[in-house]
Design a protein around this motif. Structure first.
Motif, PDB file in Angstrom:
ATOM      1  N   ALA A   1      -0.464  40.129  14.668  1.00 51.14           N
ATOM      2  CA  ALA A   1       0.685  39.997  15.780  1.00 51.14           C
ATOM      3  C   ALA A   1       1.405  38.364  15.463  1.00 51.14           C
ATOM      4  O   ALA A   1       0.699  38.005  15.004  1.00 51.14           O
ATOM      5  CB  ALA A   1       0.055  39.918  17.234  1.00 51.14           C
ATOM      6  N   GLY A   2       2.621  39.150  15.069  1.00 55.46           N
ATOM      7  CA  GLY A   2       3.668  37.767  14.926  1.00 55.46           C
ATOM      8  C   GLY A   2       4.491  37.668  13.734  1.00 55.46           C
ATOM      9  O   GLY A   2       4.677  37.050  13.420  1.00 55.46           O
ATOM     10  N   VAL A   3       3.662  38.360  13.127  1.00 59.20           N
ATOM     11  CA  VAL A   3       3.798  38.044  10.877  1.00 59.20           C
ATOM     12  C   VAL A   3       4.565  38.976  10.138  1.00 59.20           C
ATOM     13  O   VAL A   3       4.409  40.217  10.966  1.00 59.20           O
ATOM     14  CB  VAL A   3       2.249  37.295  10.970  1.00 59.20           C
ATOM     15  CG1 VAL A   3       2.664  37.304   9.374  1.00 59.20           C
ATOM     16  CG2 VAL A   3       1.745  36.583  11.259  1.00 59.20           C
TER      17      VAL A   3
ATOM     18  N   THR B   1       6.206  35.584   6.519  1.00 65.31           N
ATOM     19  CA  THR B   1       7.266  35.012   8.040  1.00 65.31           C
ATOM     20  C   THR B   1       6.775  34.699   9.285  1.00 65.31           C
ATOM     21  O   THR B   1       6.275  35.478   8.857  1.00 65.31           O
ATOM     22  CB  THR B   1       8.168  35.177   7.425  1.00 65.31           C
ATOM     23  OG1 THR B   1       8.516  35.828   7.424  1.00 65.31           O
ATOM     24  CG2 THR B   1       8.896  34.787   5.952  1.00 65.31           C
ATOM     25  N   ALA B   2       7.277  34.359   9.388  1.00 63.43           N
ATOM     26  CA  ALA B   2       6.999  34.579  11.195  1.00 63.43           C
ATOM     27  C   ALA B   2       8.101  35.279  12.031  1.00 63.43           C
ATOM     28  O   ALA B   2       9.308  35.368  11.507  1.00 63.43           O
ATOM     29  CB  ALA B   2       7.123  33.189  11.951  1.00 63.43           C
ATOM     30  N   GLY B   3       7.537  36.354  12.699  1.00 64.22           N
ATOM     31  CA  GLY B   3       8.540  37.738  13.486  1.00 64.22           C
ATOM     32  C   GLY B   3       8.799  36.804  14.116  1.00 64.22           C
ATOM     33  O   GLY B   3       9.817  37.501  15.159  1.00 64.22           O
ATOM     34  N   ARG B   4       8.376  35.303  15.348  1.00 62.31           N
ATOM     35  CA  ARG B   4       8.389  35.504  16.870  1.00 62.31           C
ATOM     36  C   ARG B   4       8.391  33.722  16.364  1.00 62.31           C
ATOM     37  O   ARG B   4       7.612  33.185  15.521  1.00 62.31           O
ATOM     38  CB  ARG B   4       7.647  35.793  17.348  1.00 62.31           C
ATOM     39  CG  ARG B   4       6.833  35.804  17.159  1.00 62.31           C
ATOM     40  CD  ARG B   4       5.974  36.710  18.565  1.00 62.31           C
ATOM     41  NE  ARG B   4       4.653  37.071  18.826  1.00 62.31           N
ATOM     42  CZ  ARG B   4       3.584  37.968  18.461  1.00 62.31           C
ATOM     43  NH1 ARG B   4       4.025  38.788  19.854  1.00 62.31           N
ATOM     44  NH2 ARG B   4       2.412  37.560  18.748  1.00 62.31           N
ATOM     45  N   ASP B   5       9.100  33.304  17.263  1.00 65.38           N
ATOM     46  CA  ASP B   5       8.346  31.870  18.027  1.00 65.38           C
ATOM     47  C   ASP B   5       6.516  31.569  17.961  1.00 65.38           C
ATOM     48  O   ASP B   5       6.667  32.793  19.579  1.00 65.38           O
ATOM     49  CB  ASP B   5       9.345  30.597  18.937  1.00 65.38           C
ATOM     50  CG  ASP B   5      10.759  31.082  18.509  1.00 65.38           C
ATOM     51  OD1 ASP B   5      11.075  31.416  17.320  1.00 65.38           O
ATOM     52  OD2 ASP B   5      11.657  30.801  18.775  1.00 65.38           O
ATOM     53  N   GLY B   6       6.038  30.359  18.036  1.00 64.53           N
ATOM     54  CA  GLY B   6       5.099  30.317  18.492  1.00 64.53           C
ATOM     55  C   GLY B   6       4.511  29.730  17.930  1.00 64.53           C
ATOM     56  O   GLY B   6       4.458  28.926  16.785  1.00 64.53           O
TER      57      GLY B   6
ATOM     58  N   LEU C   1      -3.504  36.474  10.050  1.00 61.39           N
ATOM     59  CA  LEU C   1      -2.965  35.292  10.484  1.00 61.39           C
ATOM     60  C   LEU C   1      -2.738  36.037  11.898  1.00 61.39           C
ATOM     61  O   LEU C   1      -1.973  37.795  11.549  1.00 61.39           O
ATOM     62  CB  LEU C   1      -1.806  34.683   9.483  1.00 61.39           C
ATOM     63  CG  LEU C   1      -2.129  34.799   8.349  1.00 61.39           C
ATOM     64  CD1 LEU C   1      -1.052  34.172   6.482  1.00 61.39           C
ATOM     65  CD2 LEU C   1      -3.026  33.295   7.910  1.00 61.39           C
ATOM     66  N   SER C   2      -1.421  35.003  12.276  1.00 62.09           N
ATOM     67  CA  SER C   2      -0.810  35.531  13.681  1.00 62.09           C
ATOM     68  C   SER C   2      -0.328  34.463  14.336  1.00 62.09           C
ATOM     69  O   SER C   2      -0.555  33.217  13.985  1.00 62.09           O
ATOM     70  CB  SER C   2      -1.630  36.184  14.587  1.00 62.09           C
ATOM     71  OG  SER C   2      -2.386  35.465  15.562  1.00 62.09           O
TER      72      SER C   2
END
Length: 342
Positions: free
Chosen positions: A78-80, A93-98, A162-163
């Motif tokens: 999630a989020g990657v 890469t990161a798909g969102r802040d976190g 990874l998340s």
């Protein structure tokens, strides 16, 4: 896959990207799938290539691009997000802040599979959308299908190695203690620092209460914030070991379970963390007024991401827990606060 002399390769299809060094550095000269023609031969020879590899599918072999794609999908939770391939490598890469999170056992298991390599930034790192997280590829041009199947199985078991977990918008209270601040003799310097750090994670500051050196008043201030739904309460001032420093005692008297009073992180040794049910109570080290990064910055991302920290989380932070106070601070792109797992 066949190895063919360059002079005899006209009409053959390249099975991998081929790079050359140009004025701008390393660049792709020929892409996978390129059909070699007569005019390509001089350039290939000038690149030092005397043989090329042509792809003949084999039931037991998987091409580097296809094997890398399985690795990228297995890593991406999630989020990657991932892109590629480029020279057989996939970039994540990161798909969102976190908060970037790594299933370390699963990552080690992936890197134990023959031919596979996956490298990441450290886990528990706060990231922004688009930040680089990892790269994955196989080393040779092809690998055994059984290796790819091992990696694919890791994805099914772990649901993404990874998340990036989003930060929660916690309601935050700030309790500032100290008779000199309460009387107005000394101006408080903690509030702007804590407001800024809270804003980085999207937290909502409910207010600020300034208390004298009085246990009952400090407890009363904490209770007010708890009644307002605070999930994180900061306590500043009186965090040293002097007998008249009452803040740690006030935190204990709320009935909270103390995780740590004193952390192997410098600056910020005097950090205190306790939990009152699901509310984090943090005794802020005095160094947070003077240093851009302290032990407080190491734990805040995890708290806003929803982690409940334990004593073990602090014990193993000694290695890498000394900040060098670099003239140009690059935190979190440095070792400070990183956990050593051996």
């Amino acid at each position: 896959m066949r190895r063919i002399p360059v002079e005899k390769a006209i009409g053959e299809i390249l099975c991998h990207d081929m790079t050359a060094i140009g004025d701008g550095g390393k660049e792709v000269a020929f892409r996978r799938g390129h059909v070699i023609c007569g005019e390509d031969i001089p350039r290939l020879l000038s690149m030092g290539k005397v043989h090329i590899f042509a792809w003949d599918p084999d039931v037991d072999e998987v091409h580097e691009d296809d094997a890398g794609l399985v690795g990228a999908k297995t890593l991406s939770g999630a989020g990657v997000r991932f892109s590629g391939p480029s020279e057989g490598k996939f970039a994540l890469t990161a798909g969102r802040d976190g908060l970037f999170t790594v299933n370390r056992e699963a990552l080690r298991a992936l890197n134990a599979v023959p031919d596979y390599t996956a490298a990441t930034i450290p886990g528990d790192t706060p990231v922004r959308v688009g930040d680089s997280l990892a790269g994955v590829r196989i080393v040779p041009l092809v690998t055994r299908r059984s290796n790819v199947e091992q990696v694919e199985a890791l994805g099914h078991v772990n649901g993404g190695i990874l998340s990036v977990r989003p930060f929660r918008s916690l309601r935050v209270g700030i309790v500032i203690t100290g008779g000199e601040v309460y009387s107005g003799a000394v101006a408080d310097r903690f509030e702007p620092v804590l407001r800024e750090k809270t804003a980085q994670f999207g937290g909502q500051v409910l207010g600020v209460k300034i208390c004298p050196d009085d246990l009952a008043e400090i407890r009363q201030a904490a209770t007010w914030f708890l009644d307002q739904g605070a999930k994180l309460v900061f306590f500043t001032g009186g965090m040293s070991v002097d007998p008249d420093d009452l803040t740690p005692m006030a935190i204990r008297q709320t009935g909270a379970d103390v995780v740590v009073q004193g952390a192997p992180l410098q600056p910020g040794n005097m950090l205190m963390l306790a939990y009152l049910r699901d509310v984090a109570l943090i005794g802020v080290p005095g160094s947070a007024m003077h240093h851009r990064v302290t032990a407080l910055d190491v734990i805040l991302p995890r708290i806003f991401a929803g982690d409940r920290l334990t004593g073990a989380d602090f014990v193993r932070r000694g290695e890498g827990g000394l900040c060098l106070g670099c003239e140009t601070c690059a935190y979190p792109v440095c070792y400070f606060g990183r956990v050593s797992y051996g």
